[in-house]
Design an enzyme around this catalytic site. Structure first.
Site, mmCIF file in Angstrom:
data_model
loop_
_atom_site.group_PDB
_atom_site.id
_atom_site.type_symbol
_atom_site.label_atom_id
_atom_site.label_comp_id
_atom_site.label_asym_id
_atom_site.label_seq_id
_atom_site.Cartn_x
_atom_site.Cartn_y
_atom_site.Cartn_z
ATOM 1 N N ARG A 51 36.387 37.461 43.950
ATOM 2 C CA ARG A 51 37.551 38.121 44.464
ATOM 3 C C ARG A 51 38.053 37.546 45.420
ATOM 4 O O ARG A 51 37.859 37.387 45.732
ATOM 5 C CB ARG A 51 37.218 40.068 43.790
ATOM 6 C CG ARG A 51 36.410 40.513 44.503
ATOM 7 C CD ARG A 51 35.996 40.626 45.584
ATOM 8 N NE ARG A 51 37.996 41.375 46.196
ATOM 9 C CZ ARG A 51 38.119 40.616 47.673
ATOM 10 N NH1 ARG A 51 37.479 39.708 48.450
ATOM 11 N NH2 ARG A 51 38.827 41.461 48.497
ATOM 12 N N GLY A 52 39.663 38.620 45.195
ATOM 13 C CA GLY A 52 40.953 38.251 45.901
ATOM 14 C C GLY A 52 41.238 36.945 45.711
ATOM 15 O O GLY A 52 40.442 36.098 45.148
ATOM 16 N N ALA A 53 42.524 37.540 45.853
ATOM 17 C CA ALA A 53 43.260 36.391 45.155
ATOM 18 C C ALA A 53 43.463 34.950 45.919
ATOM 19 O O ALA A 53 42.987 33.883 44.669
ATOM 20 C CB ALA A 53 45.063 36.772 45.869
ATOM 21 N N ASP A 229 48.355 39.741 46.260
ATOM 22 C CA ASP A 229 47.246 39.031 45.325
ATOM 23 C C ASP A 229 49.589 38.312 44.608
ATOM 24 O O ASP A 229 49.262 37.812 43.971
ATOM 25 C CB ASP A 229 47.338 40.233 44.342
ATOM 26 C CG ASP A 229 45.999 40.621 44.357
ATOM 27 O OD1 ASP A 229 46.211 41.034 45.961
ATOM 28 O OD2 ASP A 229 45.112 39.531 44.009
ATOM 29 N N LYS A 240 46.764 45.483 46.741
ATOM 30 C CA LYS A 240 45.473 46.164 45.963
ATOM 31 C C LYS A 240 46.046 48.024 46.395
ATOM 32 O O LYS A 240 46.388 48.219 46.940
ATOM 33 C CB LYS A 240 44.125 46.276 47.351
ATOM 34 C CG LYS A 240 43.041 47.176 47.142
ATOM 35 C CD LYS A 240 42.572 47.419 45.738
ATOM 36 C CE LYS A 240 41.947 45.433 45.617
ATOM 37 N NZ LYS A 240 41.991 45.539 43.609
HETATM 38 O O1 MRU Z 1 40.599 42.758 43.425
HETATM 39 P P1 MRU Z 1 40.868 42.252 44.543
HETATM 40 O O2 MRU Z 1 39.070 42.735 45.448
HETATM 41 O O3 MRU Z 1 40.709 41.305 43.724
HETATM 42 O O4 MRU Z 1 42.132 42.617 45.092
HETATM 43 C C1 MRU Z 1 41.781 41.323 46.597
HETATM 44 C C2 MRU Z 1 43.195 41.691 46.933
HETATM 45 O O5 MRU Z 1 43.917 43.047 46.800
HETATM 46 C C3 MRU Z 1 43.682 40.808 48.708
HETATM 47 O O6 MRU Z 1 43.880 41.930 49.370
HETATM 48 C C4 MRU Z 1 44.137 40.263 48.436
HETATM 49 O O7 MRU Z 1 43.465 39.336 46.935
HETATM 50 C C5 MRU Z 1 44.751 39.090 49.361
HETATM 51 S S1 MRU Z 1 43.259 38.103 49.100
HETATM 52 C C6 MRU Z 1 43.625 36.302 50.494
#
Ligand code: MRU
Length: 337
Positions: A51-53, A229, A240
């Site tokens: 997870r994480g963009a 994201d 988030k």
């Molecule tokens: O639902 P997730 O855990 O994928 O959400 C992640 C986030 O909100 C991060 O802050 C975002 O993806 C940036 S990480 C490079």
């Protein structure tokens, strides 16, 4: 827990298999999961093994390369696109993969797909490093930073986005203290950010999401840095759930609020934050903690995964090209340069 293990990556290929650190098990178990085909990789993205963009973008690219190997490019790309709707990087990565294999078939397409996926993943490593370098100028020795969710190396291959300036500052010998919001409902802050910071020897404390205002009001927070994201053309960002309220609190308390994101997260086709599709997640993420139901049996829950922070609350966007203001001309300008 991998004590002492410093730099790692969230997702990588080994032959035709895609490997990921299983982020659903951290911090209690460190397990590397394997996904044999594009379908399994898509499922892993959907279920948030990765997870994480940025890491989602890299995983999508490796999954797309698997689909090309399997001779199922069109169907596979489609399946990957339907995993998580908010992270721009997922769509950016698949668009790049589509372009890379366009007009090619057989061995030529396979080689092009593998090469492109590796380049996409590598771009996150390099851009994270640059975000770290540019963002570290905002952190004086002893700076106290508040962050939300996890935007470290688990979320963007090797360095991360919001945590990269902190890692860079540490490398330069500056001390940084981090307030890590726990980030209900999936607790990415308590589970993942705190784990990364502990492994890096960075001083930090986990705080309940609703404690952020308390510390800001007391004057204990110097700066907020979060990831994103998707960044819209007008500088609004989706991140988030809970990010928006932190930004409003920061403004109320005169604390600079920064967003760290690579250019691949910017969606020039998206005019404003209200146009960003927000993922709605399963209500069980709110109703249960560690498998135990915390609410009565009759109640239901709402569970938006992200919210939109309007550009007016954001002091700057830390990118691999430097820090830009969240203004349409500056955002467009960075692509034209
Ligand atoms: O639902 P997730 O855990 O994928 O959400 C992640 C986030 O909100 C991060 O802050 C975002 O993806 C940036 S990480 C490079």
């Amino acid at each position: 827990m991998i004590v002492g293990k410093k730099w790692f990556t969230a997702v990588w290929p080994e032959g035709r298999t895609v490997k990921m650190i299983d982020q659903t098990l951290l911090p209690h178990k460190f397990r590397i999961a394997s996904f044999k085909n594009h379908h399994e990789t898509a499922k892993a993205i959907k279920e948030m093994v990765v997870r994480g963009a940025g890491s989602i973008g890299a995983a999508a690219a490796f999954g797309a390369a698997q689909a090309v190997m399997e001779g199922k490019a069109t169907k596979g790309f489609e399946e990957l696109l339907n995993t998580r709707p908010t992270a721009r990087d997922l769509f950016w990565a698949i668009e790049r993969m589509e372009k890379a294999v366009k007009g090619k078939d057989g061995k030529e397409a396979k080689l092009a797909a593998v090469k492109e996926a590796r380049e996409i993943s590598g771009s996150y490593v390099e851009n994270g490093r640059l975000i770290g370098e540019h963002g570290s100028v905002l952190l004086h020795d002893g700076a106290r930073v508040l962050t939300h969710c996890n935007a470290g190396w688990l979320a963007m291959q090797d360095w991360g986005s919001a945590l990269a300036p902190i890692y860079w500052a540490k490398r330069e010998g500056n001390r940084v203290f981090v307030f890590a919001d726990e980030t209900r409902p999936r607790l990415q802050g308590a589970r993942l950010t705190a784990w990364e910071l502990a492994n890096e020897g960075i001083e930090h404390k986990i705080i309940a999401d609703n404690a952020a205002g308390y510390y800001m009001q007391k004057g204990d927070v110097d700066i907020c840095i979060v990831g994103a994201d998707r960044v819209a053309r007008n500088g609004d960002i989706a991140n988030k759930i809970g990010t928006y309220e932190k930004a409003v609190l920061a403004k109320e308390n005169g604390i600079p609020f920064y967003v760290a994101a690579p250019l691949s997260t910017i969606d020039l086709k998206c005019k404003k934050g209200a146009d960003i599709k927000i993922e709605e997640r399963d209500e069980r993420e709110v109703l249960f903690i560690e498998g135990k139901r915390i609410a009565n049996e009759k109640s239901h829950a709402l569970n938006p995964g992200f919210d939109v922070t309007p550009a007016r609350y954001i002091k700057g966007i830390i990118t691999e090209e430097g820090i830009i203001r969240p203004k349409p001309d500056e955002i467009k300008g960075v692509f034209d340069a």
